[in-house]
Design an enzyme around this catalytic site. Structure first.
Site, mmCIF file in Angstrom:
data_model
loop_
_atom_site.group_PDB
_atom_site.id
_atom_site.type_symbol
_atom_site.label_atom_id
_atom_site.label_comp_id
_atom_site.label_asym_id
_atom_site.label_seq_id
_atom_site.Cartn_x
_atom_site.Cartn_y
_atom_site.Cartn_z
ATOM 1 N N GLY A 99 0.780 -1.236 0.000
ATOM 2 C CA GLY A 99 0.000 0.000 0.000
ATOM 3 C C GLY A 99 0.809 1.281 0.000
ATOM 4 C CG MET A 153 -1.097 -7.848 -6.747
ATOM 5 S SD MET A 153 -0.439 -6.760 -8.052
ATOM 6 C CE MET A 153 0.839 -7.793 -8.728
ATOM 7 C CB ILE A 186 -7.415 -10.332 -13.792
ATOM 8 C CG1 ILE A 186 -5.887 -10.349 -13.850
ATOM 9 C CG2 ILE A 186 -8.017 -10.000 -15.151
ATOM 10 C CD1 ILE A 186 -5.305 -11.415 -14.745
ATOM 11 C CG ASN A 195 -3.328 -0.690 -12.668
ATOM 12 O OD1 ASN A 195 -3.184 -0.860 -11.449
ATOM 13 N ND2 ASN A 195 -2.703 -1.428 -13.566
ATOM 14 C CB SER A 242 2.439 3.159 -17.446
ATOM 15 O OG SER A 242 3.603 2.913 -18.200
ATOM 16 C CG ASP A 299 -1.036 -4.587 -16.838
ATOM 17 O OD1 ASP A 299 -1.674 -4.013 -15.945
ATOM 18 O OD2 ASP A 299 -0.342 -5.608 -16.622
HETATM 19 C C1 GAR Z 1 3.605 -1.171 -7.308
HETATM 20 O O1 GAR Z 1 4.946 -1.086 -7.664
HETATM 21 C C2 GAR Z 1 2.727 -1.256 -8.529
HETATM 22 O O2 GAR Z 1 3.291 -0.614 -9.638
HETATM 23 C C3 GAR Z 1 2.659 -2.737 -8.757
HETATM 24 O O3 GAR Z 1 2.609 -3.295 -7.476
HETATM 25 C C4 GAR Z 1 3.316 -2.477 -6.578
HETATM 26 C C5 GAR Z 1 2.459 -2.282 -5.351
HETATM 27 O O4 GAR Z 1 3.157 -1.611 -4.354
HETATM 28 N N1 GAR Z 1 1.486 -3.066 -9.508
HETATM 29 C C6 GAR Z 1 1.425 -4.069 -10.367
HETATM 30 O O5 GAR Z 1 2.351 -4.827 -10.574
HETATM 31 C C7 GAR Z 1 0.092 -4.224 -11.054
HETATM 32 N N2 GAR Z 1 0.229 -4.945 -12.275
HETATM 33 P P1 GAR Z 1 2.374 -0.873 -3.189
HETATM 34 O O6 GAR Z 1 1.381 -1.886 -2.629
HETATM 35 O O7 GAR Z 1 3.453 -0.549 -2.189
HETATM 36 O O8 GAR Z 1 1.708 0.328 -3.763
#
Ligand code: GAR
Length: 219
Positions: free
Chosen positions: A13, A91, A93, A108, A137, A146
């Site tokens: 988060g 995470m 879909i 996203n 992105s 994505d």
């Molecule tokens: C982030 O780096 C985000 O870009 C990635 O998960 C991480 C979550 O970190 N998202 C994906 O891979 C989605 N396809 P966080 O929980 O510390 O924000």
């Protein structure tokens, strides 16, 4: 009136916290009304509560399937009437009908320079390809994973000695800057997705905006 933001998480988060802090310190004119996790007990839920944000858990139960999950998630969201839904390390879909319900309101963040490296292990892919630059992105969510229109990307340098963890940390630091920015644009009406295209400040956004962090190599 402040726009209402709902954030969906599955883990740490840190992006959620960056968005929430930008709302709390007034850098964006919106409020995070709820943080929803599909997993109980993840650190992001504690962080959200510490920031004074309401949290909900809509558990993913594989035995019950995606339809039941999306029904529960849809009910939670309907009750809170968010203007913006931010997926932040979420995470799961989501199905096409679910995503279409929130078209133009759901964003996203993905850790690559899309269209490169959709899906998982993006940092590993960038290292394996010996890319000289990488990034993240922010995009509108569409039914295809994505693949929705990209609004803003961060560019970071890939250094010869980088491990996956080094690169991930460098990219994440930029995610915390670009994601709140795009949410602020959407919440204030500067950004929209209509008539098949993305608009920013009244003009069509033909190519994604890019912010260059390649000089920042401290992390
Ligand atoms: C982030 O780096 C985000 O870009 C990635 O998960 C991480 C979550 O970190 N998202 C994906 O891979 C989605 N396809 P966080 O929980 O510390 O924000």
């Amino acid at each position: 009136m402040k726009r209402r933001v709902a954030i969906l998480i599955s883990g740490r988060g840190s992006n959620m916290a960056a968005i929430a802090r930008a709302c709390l310190d007034g850098s964006i004119n919106a409020g995070v009304n709820v943080v929803i996790s599909d997993r109980p007990g993840v650190p992001g839920l504690t962080t959200a509560r510490d920031l004074g944000i309401e949290t909900r858990i809509v558990p993913w139960q594989s035995a019950r399937g995606r339809q039941a999950f999306e029904r529960a998630l849809g009910e939670a969201l309907e009750a809170l009437r968010p203007d913006v839904i931010a997926l932040a390390g979420f995470m799961r879909i989501l199905s096409a009908p679910f995503v279409e319900r929130y078209a133009g309101r759901m964003l996203n963040i993905h850790p690559s320079l899309l269209p490169k490296y959709r899906g998982l292990h993006t940092h590993r892919c960038a290292l394996a390809a010996a890319d000289l630059e990488h990034g993240a992105s922010v995009h509108f969510v569409t039914a295809e994973l994505d693949a929705g229109p990209v609004v803003l990307q961060s560019r970071v340098a890939v250094l010869p000695q980088d491990t996956e963890a080094d690169l991930s940390a460098r990219v994440q630091a930029t995610e915390h800057i670009i994601y709140p920015k795009v949410i602020g644009w959407l919440a204030s009406g500067r950004l929209g997705w209509r008539e098949g295209g993305v608009w920013l400040d009244g003009r069509p956004l033909e190519t994604p905006m890019r912010e260059d962090f390649r000089a920042n190599v401290a992390t």
